[in-house]
Every structure is written in structure tokens, then in C-alpha cells.
Design a protein around this motif. Sequence first.
Motif, PDB file in Angstrom:
ATOM      1  N   PHE A 113       0.859  -1.184   0.000  1.00  0.00           N
ATOM      2  CA  PHE A 113       0.000   0.000   0.000  1.00  0.00           C
ATOM      3  C   PHE A 113       0.895   1.233   0.000  1.00  0.00           C
ATOM      4  CE2 PHE A 113      -1.674   3.429   2.572  1.00  0.00           C
ATOM      5  CZ  PHE A 113      -2.954   3.608   2.089  1.00  0.00           C
ATOM      6  N   THR A 114       0.657   2.152  -0.934  1.00  0.00           N
ATOM      7  CA  THR A 114       1.425   3.396  -0.997  1.00  0.00           C
ATOM      8  C   THR A 114       0.453   4.564  -1.084  1.00  0.00           C
ATOM      9  OG1 THR A 114       3.130   2.218  -2.241  1.00  0.00           O
ATOM     10  CG2 THR A 114       3.264   4.619  -2.223  1.00  0.00           C
ATOM     11  N   GLN A 115       0.614   5.525  -0.185  1.00  0.00           N
ATOM     12  CA  GLN A 115      -0.212   6.737  -0.211  1.00  0.00           C
ATOM     13  C   GLN A 115       0.697   7.937  -0.396  1.00  0.00           C
ATOM     14  OE1 GLN A 115      -2.643   7.407   3.280  1.00  0.00           O
ATOM     15  NE2 GLN A 115      -3.596   9.223   2.409  1.00  0.00           N
ATOM     16  N   ASN A 116       0.467   8.682  -1.463  1.00  0.00           N
ATOM     17  CA  ASN A 116       1.161   9.948  -1.672  1.00  0.00           C
ATOM     18  C   ASN A 116       0.317  11.018  -1.004  1.00  0.00           C
ATOM     19  OD1 ASN A 116       3.328   8.906  -3.190  1.00  0.00           O
ATOM     20  ND2 ASN A 116       1.975   8.728  -4.948  1.00  0.00           N
ATOM     21  N   ILE A 117       0.809  11.519   0.115  1.00  0.00           N
ATOM     22  CA  ILE A 117       0.048  12.419   0.978  1.00  0.00           C
ATOM     23  C   ILE A 117       0.442  13.863   0.686  1.00  0.00           C
ATOM     24  CG2 ILE A 117      -0.456  13.043   3.375  1.00  0.00           C
ATOM     25  CD1 ILE A 117       0.491  10.166   4.135  1.00  0.00           C
ATOM     26  N   ILE A 118      -0.559  14.686   0.455  1.00  0.00           N
ATOM     27  CA  ILE A 118      -0.331  16.117   0.262  1.00  0.00           C
ATOM     28  C   ILE A 118      -0.624  16.819   1.588  1.00  0.00           C
ATOM     29  CG2 ILE A 118      -1.046  18.186  -0.973  1.00  0.00           C
ATOM     30  CD1 ILE A 118      -1.736  16.375  -3.337  1.00  0.00           C
ATOM     31  N   VAL A 119       0.349  17.583   2.050  1.00  0.00           N
ATOM     32  CA  VAL A 119       0.232  18.268   3.340  1.00  0.00           C
ATOM     33  C   VAL A 119       0.132  19.777   3.088  1.00  0.00           C
ATOM     34  CG1 VAL A 119       1.337  18.680   5.568  1.00  0.00           C
ATOM     35  CG2 VAL A 119       1.597  16.446   4.442  1.00  0.00           C
ATOM     36  N   PRO A 120      -1.022  20.382   3.395  1.00  0.00           N
ATOM     37  CA  PRO A 120      -1.168  21.822   3.176  1.00  0.00           C
ATOM     38  C   PRO A 120      -0.331  22.619   4.172  1.00  0.00           C
ATOM     39  CG  PRO A 120      -3.112  20.947   4.274  1.00  0.00           C
ATOM     40  CD  PRO A 120      -2.222  19.775   3.964  1.00  0.00           C
ATOM     41  N   HIS A 121       0.205  23.717   3.710  1.00  0.00           N
ATOM     42  CA  HIS A 121       0.976  24.613   4.589  1.00  0.00           C
ATOM     43  C   HIS A 121       0.070  25.717   5.110  1.00  0.00           C
ATOM     44  CE1 HIS A 121       4.989  23.723   2.288  1.00  0.00           C
ATOM     45  NE2 HIS A 121       4.426  22.636   2.771  1.00  0.00           N
ATOM     46  N   GLU A 122       0.385  26.164   6.302  1.00  0.00           N
ATOM     47  CA  GLU A 122      -0.284  27.350   6.830  1.00  0.00           C
ATOM     48  C   GLU A 122       0.626  28.548   6.575  1.00  0.00           C
ATOM     49  OE1 GLU A 122      -1.720  26.870  10.831  1.00  0.00           O
ATOM     50  OE2 GLU A 122      -2.552  24.891  10.356  1.00  0.00           O
ATOM     51  N   GLU A 123       0.033  29.715   6.570  1.00  0.00           N
ATOM     52  CA  GLU A 123       0.789  30.930   6.307  1.00  0.00           C
ATOM     53  C   GLU A 123       1.925  31.101   7.318  1.00  0.00           C
ATOM     54  OE1 GLU A 123      -0.414  35.537   5.568  1.00  0.00           O
ATOM     55  OE2 GLU A 123      -2.013  34.049   5.401  1.00  0.00           O
ATOM     56  N   ASN A 124       3.053  31.579   6.866  1.00  0.00           N
ATOM     57  CA  ASN A 124       4.224  31.871   7.699  1.00  0.00           C
ATOM     58  C   ASN A 124       4.896  30.644   8.303  1.00  0.00           C
ATOM     59  OD1 ASN A 124       3.849  34.672   7.284  1.00  0.00           O
ATOM     60  ND2 ASN A 124       2.299  34.679   8.899  1.00  0.00           N
ATOM     61  N   TRP A 125       4.647  29.460   7.751  1.00  0.00           N
ATOM     62  CA  TRP A 125       5.306  28.274   8.261  1.00  0.00           C
ATOM     63  C   TRP A 125       6.797  28.317   7.940  1.00  0.00           C
ATOM     64  CZ3 TRP A 125       2.469  22.965   7.535  1.00  0.00           C
ATOM     65  CH2 TRP A 125       1.497  22.836   8.524  1.00  0.00           C
ATOM     66  N   THR A 126       7.596  27.873   8.899  1.00  0.00           N
ATOM     67  CA  THR A 126       9.032  27.729   8.678  1.00  0.00           C
ATOM     68  C   THR A 126       9.305  26.322   8.147  1.00  0.00           C
ATOM     69  OG1 THR A 126       9.428  26.843  10.886  1.00  0.00           O
ATOM     70  CG2 THR A 126       9.495  29.260  10.643  1.00  0.00           C
ATOM     71  N   LYS A 127      10.545  26.082   7.772  1.00  0.00           N
ATOM     72  CA  LYS A 127      10.926  24.757   7.303  1.00  0.00           C
ATOM     73  C   LYS A 127      10.668  23.708   8.381  1.00  0.00           C
ATOM     74  CE  LYS A 127      14.573  22.265   4.989  1.00  0.00           C
ATOM     75  NZ  LYS A 127      15.863  22.259   4.367  1.00  0.00           N
ATOM     76  N   SER A 128      10.940  24.035   9.637  1.00  0.00           N
ATOM     77  CA  SER A 128      10.713  23.056  10.707  1.00  0.00           C
ATOM     78  C   SER A 128       9.216  22.815  10.935  1.00  0.00           C
ATOM     79  CB  SER A 128      11.413  23.464  12.004  1.00  0.00           C
ATOM     80  OG  SER A 128      10.759  24.519  12.624  1.00  0.00           O
ATOM     81  N   ASP A 129       8.372  23.832  10.731  1.00  0.00           N
ATOM     82  CA  ASP A 129       6.914  23.636  10.823  1.00  0.00           C
ATOM     83  C   ASP A 129       6.457  22.643   9.763  1.00  0.00           C
ATOM     84  OD1 ASP A 129       6.550  25.510  12.897  1.00  0.00           O
ATOM     85  OD2 ASP A 129       6.295  27.162  11.469  1.00  0.00           O
ATOM     86  N   ILE A 130       7.002  22.798   8.562  1.00  0.00           N
ATOM     87  CA  ILE A 130       6.637  21.915   7.453  1.00  0.00           C
ATOM     88  C   ILE A 130       7.089  20.493   7.753  1.00  0.00           C
ATOM     89  CG2 ILE A 130       7.093  21.389   5.014  1.00  0.00           C
ATOM     90  CD1 ILE A 130       7.274  24.509   4.626  1.00  0.00           C
ATOM     91  N   GLU A 131       8.321  20.328   8.218  1.00  0.00           N
ATOM     92  CA  GLU A 131       8.827  18.985   8.537  1.00  0.00           C
ATOM     93  C   GLU A 131       7.994  18.330   9.636  1.00  0.00           C
ATOM     94  OE1 GLU A 131      13.017  19.416   9.284  1.00  0.00           O
ATOM     95  OE2 GLU A 131      13.407  19.984   7.196  1.00  0.00           O
ATOM     96  N   LYS A 132       7.598  19.115  10.625  1.00  0.00           N
ATOM     97  CA  LYS A 132       6.770  18.590  11.716  1.00  0.00           C
ATOM     98  C   LYS A 132       5.412  18.130  11.162  1.00  0.00           C
ATOM     99  CE  LYS A 132       4.867  19.764  16.205  1.00  0.00           C
ATOM    100  NZ  LYS A 132       3.893  20.663  16.720  1.00  0.00           N
ATOM    101  N   ALA A 133       4.808  18.952  10.310  1.00  0.00           N
ATOM    102  CA  ALA A 133       3.505  18.605   9.735  1.00  0.00           C
ATOM    103  C   ALA A 133       3.609  17.352   8.864  1.00  0.00           C
ATOM    104  CB  ALA A 133       2.955  19.767   8.922  1.00  0.00           C
ATOM    105  N   LEU A 134       4.677  17.249   8.083  1.00  0.00           N
ATOM    106  CA  LEU A 134       4.869  16.059   7.252  1.00  0.00           C
ATOM    107  C   LEU A 134       4.929  14.806   8.117  1.00  0.00           C
ATOM    108  CD1 LEU A 134       7.461  17.397   4.652  1.00  0.00           C
ATOM    109  CD2 LEU A 134       5.128  16.635   4.155  1.00  0.00           C
ATOM    110  N   GLY A 135       5.655  14.870   9.215  1.00  0.00           N
ATOM    111  CA  GLY A 135       5.745  13.738  10.135  1.00  0.00           C
ATOM    112  C   GLY A 135       4.404  13.402  10.761  1.00  0.00           C
ATOM    113  N   GLU A 136       3.649  14.433  11.157  1.00  0.00           N
ATOM    114  CA  GLU A 136       2.343  14.204  11.784  1.00  0.00           C
ATOM    115  C   GLU A 136       1.357  13.592  10.798  1.00  0.00           C
ATOM    116  OE1 GLU A 136       1.384  18.072  13.354  1.00  0.00           O
ATOM    117  OE2 GLU A 136       2.655  17.779  15.125  1.00  0.00           O
TER     118      GLU A 136
END
Length: 165
Positions: A113-136
Amino acid sequence: MDNYSRTTLKMTRIFDVAPKRVFDAWLNPEMMRKWLFTLEGTNKAAHSNPQVGGTWEIIDHREDKDYRAIGEYLEIDPPKKLVFTFKMPQFSELEDTITVELKELKQGCEMTFTQNIIVPHEENWTKSDIEKALGEYHDGSEHGWNLMFMGLKELVETGKVSYKG
């Protein structure tokens, strides 16, 4: 910078049944309503038009709310491969793509099973915010699919799912 990122979730499961039985559980509404994004006791609707370009829909009712999962079939190659889109419109218009590949084994089959997950960004997110969201998103999706795949295994191997929610 894009307003979303992508991550991939890949999981493998072994079933003690022929690939066709597992393949059918992804497309047959009577089977879908017992495990796919829902349980028989909370399912309000399960629809499937299993042809390329056809759509599927699940409506689950929990905690006085309806949760709707929908998608379109992109590739259907029974009983080896299924590719479809997945989104929950009440949360986002972004669409993930899911690929299910089945391989016959001497005893049963293996599902990848493979899921290509799209993670929306919120305004003013930093690179670490994005990495955290990807993990979550990855870990949350993995947890949800783990639960669903336990139900799928029970359904295809015994004909029913004992957990009622």
C-alpha cells in the motif's frame, strides 16, 4: 514556495487468502462499509463504481458528525493493482493518490500500500513547521491505516469484522 508539501506512506501486509479476495474488498461496497474509513455500525453509505474514471464514496457517522471520503479510480488491474484518489472534502480539497499492489504468495498474498500524501501549509510556516507537519500527517495516516488493515485482514480471512466501534 508551494503552499503544500508531499510525503509518502508505504506499508506491506500479508493475507492468508488469494489476491482476488483482498482486491475485491477495496471495490465491493458491501465489503468496503465494514473496514474502509468506516465500520459497519457507523457507516451511512458506501458506493463504488469500479471502472477507470468511476468514483467511490464512504460516509461514516461518528460523534454526531458525518465524515465523507471520496475518490476516483485511476487504474484497475484485477487482482494485481488498484490506483485511486482520496480526499475528505470537509477538511481539504487536496487529493492524495493511493496505490494498492497485490502479489500472490505460495500461501495467500502480499499487499503493498502506498499513499502519496499532500500536506497543506499554513501561512508563515518555517521549514521546521513543514517537517513537523509532514511527520504528523505520515504518522497519523499510518496509525489510521494500521487500524483499517486489521479490519481488512479479519474481513477477508473470516468474512466479518468483530470490532464494532
